[in-house]
Design a protein around this motif. Structure first.
Motif, PDB file in Angstrom:
ATOM      1  N   GLN A   1      53.040  41.707  52.696  1.00  0.00           N
ATOM      2  CA  GLN A   1      52.866  43.034  52.087  1.00  0.00           C
ATOM      3  C   GLN A   1      53.256  43.026  50.612  1.00  0.00           C
ATOM      4  OE1 GLN A   1      55.052  45.740  54.521  1.00  0.00           O
ATOM      5  NE2 GLN A   1      53.548  45.704  56.178  1.00  0.00           N
ATOM      6  N   LEU A   2      54.279  42.226  50.256  1.00  0.00           N
ATOM      7  CA  LEU A   2      54.677  42.141  48.851  1.00  0.00           C
ATOM      8  C   LEU A   2      53.667  41.354  48.020  1.00  0.00           C
ATOM      9  CD1 LEU A   2      58.515  41.532  49.155  1.00  0.00           C
ATOM     10  CD2 LEU A   2      57.374  43.628  48.446  1.00  0.00           C
ATOM     11  N   LEU A   3      53.059  40.354  48.615  1.00  0.00           N
ATOM     12  CA  LEU A   3      52.100  39.530  47.875  1.00  0.00           C
ATOM     13  C   LEU A   3      50.696  40.120  47.854  1.00  0.00           C
ATOM     14  CD1 LEU A   3      53.075  35.897  48.885  1.00  0.00           C
ATOM     15  CD2 LEU A   3      53.524  37.069  46.736  1.00  0.00           C
ATOM     16  N   TYR A   4      50.442  41.115  48.673  1.00  0.00           N
ATOM     17  CA  TYR A   4      49.098  41.679  48.738  1.00  0.00           C
ATOM     18  C   TYR A   4      48.622  42.219  47.377  1.00  0.00           C
ATOM     19  CZ  TYR A   4      45.095  44.291  50.410  1.00  0.00           C
ATOM     20  OH  TYR A   4      43.829  44.761  50.600  1.00  0.00           O
ATOM     21  N   PRO A   5      49.419  42.976  46.646  1.00  0.00           N
ATOM     22  CA  PRO A   5      48.949  43.422  45.321  1.00  0.00           C
ATOM     23  C   PRO A   5      48.699  42.264  44.365  1.00  0.00           C
ATOM     24  CG  PRO A   5      50.869  44.691  45.995  1.00  0.00           C
ATOM     25  CD  PRO A   5      50.681  43.613  46.989  1.00  0.00           C
ATOM     26  N   VAL A   6      49.544  41.245  44.412  1.00  0.00           N
ATOM     27  CA  VAL A   6      49.334  40.088  43.531  1.00  0.00           C
ATOM     28  C   VAL A   6      48.039  39.387  43.914  1.00  0.00           C
ATOM     29  CG1 VAL A   6      50.306  37.850  42.854  1.00  0.00           C
ATOM     30  CG2 VAL A   6      51.820  39.797  43.209  1.00  0.00           C
ATOM     31  N   TRP A   7      47.799  39.283  45.180  1.00  0.00           N
ATOM     32  CA  TRP A   7      46.573  38.648  45.666  1.00  0.00           C
ATOM     33  C   TRP A   7      45.353  39.440  45.216  1.00  0.00           C
ATOM     34  CZ3 TRP A   7      46.100  33.955  47.378  1.00  0.00           C
ATOM     35  CH2 TRP A   7      44.976  33.577  48.105  1.00  0.00           C
ATOM     36  N   ARG A   8      45.410  40.741  45.352  1.00  0.00           N
ATOM     37  CA  ARG A   8      44.282  41.598  44.911  1.00  0.00           C
ATOM     38  C   ARG A   8      44.069  41.474  43.408  1.00  0.00           C
ATOM     39  NH1 ARG A   8      40.678  44.051  47.985  1.00  0.00           N
ATOM     40  NH2 ARG A   8      40.847  46.039  46.964  1.00  0.00           N
ATOM     41  N   LEU A   9      45.166  41.419  42.652  1.00  0.00           N
ATOM     42  CA  LEU A   9      45.062  41.265  41.198  1.00  0.00           C
ATOM     43  C   LEU A   9      44.436  39.925  40.856  1.00  0.00           C
ATOM     44  CD1 LEU A   9      45.773  42.358  38.366  1.00  0.00           C
ATOM     45  CD2 LEU A   9      47.977  41.201  38.610  1.00  0.00           C
ATOM     46  N   PHE A  10      44.836  38.874  41.572  1.00  0.00           N
ATOM     47  CA  PHE A  10      44.273  37.553  41.332  1.00  0.00           C
ATOM     48  C   PHE A  10      42.759  37.565  41.598  1.00  0.00           C
ATOM     49  CE2 PHE A  10      43.067  33.369  43.072  1.00  0.00           C
ATOM     50  CZ  PHE A  10      43.302  32.586  41.960  1.00  0.00           C
ATOM     51  N   PHE A  11      42.352  38.210  42.689  1.00  0.00           N
ATOM     52  CA  PHE A  11      40.909  38.290  42.978  1.00  0.00           C
ATOM     53  C   PHE A  11      40.169  39.118  41.928  1.00  0.00           C
ATOM     54  CE2 PHE A  11      41.474  37.081  47.580  1.00  0.00           C
ATOM     55  CZ  PHE A  11      40.678  35.960  47.491  1.00  0.00           C
ATOM     56  N   TRP A  12      40.785  40.157  41.465  1.00  0.00           N
ATOM     57  CA  TRP A  12      40.136  41.021  40.460  1.00  0.00           C
ATOM     58  C   TRP A  12      39.971  40.279  39.141  1.00  0.00           C
ATOM     59  CZ3 TRP A  12      42.059  43.509  35.959  1.00  0.00           C
ATOM     60  CH2 TRP A  12      41.180  44.451  35.424  1.00  0.00           C
ATOM     61  N   ILE A  13      40.987  39.467  38.778  1.00  0.00           N
ATOM     62  CA  ILE A  13      40.915  38.709  37.534  1.00  0.00           C
ATOM     63  C   ILE A  13      39.878  37.602  37.644  1.00  0.00           C
ATOM     64  CG2 ILE A  13      42.217  37.128  36.054  1.00  0.00           C
ATOM     65  CD1 ILE A  13      44.688  38.794  36.600  1.00  0.00           C
ATOM     66  N   THR A  14      39.794  36.962  38.785  1.00  0.00           N
ATOM     67  CA  THR A  14      38.875  35.829  38.933  1.00  0.00           C
ATOM     68  C   THR A  14      37.506  36.241  39.438  1.00  0.00           C
ATOM     69  OG1 THR A  14      39.700  35.422  41.162  1.00  0.00           O
ATOM     70  CG2 THR A  14      40.739  34.200  39.347  1.00  0.00           C
ATOM     71  N   LYS A  15      37.232  37.538  39.563  1.00  0.00           N
ATOM     72  CA  LYS A  15      35.957  38.002  40.102  1.00  0.00           C
ATOM     73  C   LYS A  15      34.749  37.528  39.280  1.00  0.00           C
ATOM     74  CE  LYS A  15      33.989  41.890  42.355  1.00  0.00           C
ATOM     75  NZ  LYS A  15      34.171  43.223  42.795  1.00  0.00           N
ATOM     76  N   PRO A  16      34.802  37.504  37.968  1.00  0.00           N
ATOM     77  CA  PRO A  16      33.634  36.997  37.224  1.00  0.00           C
ATOM     78  C   PRO A  16      33.329  35.520  37.498  1.00  0.00           C
ATOM     79  CG  PRO A  16      35.104  38.173  35.740  1.00  0.00           C
ATOM     80  CD  PRO A  16      35.781  38.088  37.068  1.00  0.00           C
ATOM     81  N   MET A  17      34.304  34.770  37.896  1.00  0.00           N
ATOM     82  CA  MET A  17      34.082  33.347  38.137  1.00  0.00           C
ATOM     83  C   MET A  17      33.608  33.064  39.556  1.00  0.00           C
ATOM     84  SD  MET A  17      37.275  31.793  35.908  1.00  0.00           S
ATOM     85  CE  MET A  17      37.933  31.012  37.254  1.00  0.00           C
TER      86      MET A  17
END
Length: 191
Positions: A148-164
């Motif tokens: 649950q604590l890493l879920y926002p970081v994971w979502r942020l990582f996916f959002w940042i890497t979405k163009p790639m």
């Protein structure tokens, strides 16, 4: 055969008669206390006669080199009569007392083994199960919190890497494995 040898032989045969009577009483008491099946009685009788014969002939060989005379049977008969007339009740009581002592020692040893070995092993097993269950519960709890604590970081990582993502080709087996992991996670922790 000298007179001394004859008296010694008759003395040994009287003792053999006493031994034969004592062995008979011991066999009889043991057979009664052990509650043996009926078919074992001939075996016990055969064993008794083998032991009695060996005892008499051993004493006969030791006393007069194995010479069989009439007074030998007389000595055995006197010994048996003496035993059953005077000593039989005492031997029966002594045999019963020894049986009770052996049973008491057996029970004591059994209880000691149970207290010293079996109960501690069972206690250690139960303690191990409790500790492992507690550790598993804590691990699952911490796993849920970390996810649950890493879920926002994971979502942020996916959002940042979405163009790639369009340039990265993920193999089909990885997608299936990821789908299984996600479905397992949802089944376990979404309740």
């Amino acid at each position: 055969m000298t007179l001394h040898t004859q008296f010694y032989t008759i003395y040994m045969m009287v003792l053999s008669g006493i031994y034969i009577g004592a062995i008979f009483d011991v066999f009889r008491v043991l057979a009664g206390k052990l509650s043996l099946p009926r078919w074992t009685i001939p075996l016990i009788d055969g064993l008794y006669w083998i032991v009695a014969t060996i005892l008499v002939f051993r004493n006969l060989i030791a006393s007069n080199d194995g010479q069989v005379r009439v007074f030998i049977f007389l000595g055995i008969g006197i010994g048996i009569c003496f035993y059953f007339g005077l000593l039989s009740p005492w031997v029966i009581r002594l045999t019963l007392l020894l049986i009770r002592i052996v049973i008491a020692i057996y029970r004591f040893l059994k209880k000691t083994v149970e207290i010293v070995l079996i109960k501690p092993i069972i206690g250690l097993y139960r303690l191990t199960v409790i500790i492992l269950g507690f550790l598993l519960t804590v691990a699952i709890f911490l796993y849920k919190i970390v996810l649950q604590l890493l879920y926002p970081v994971w979502r942020l990582f996916f959002w940042i890497t979405k163009p790639m993502h369009k340039y990265l080709v993920i193999p089909v087996w990885c997608k299936r494995l990821w789908g299984r992991i996600v479905s397992l996670y949802r089944r376990l922790f979404s309740k």
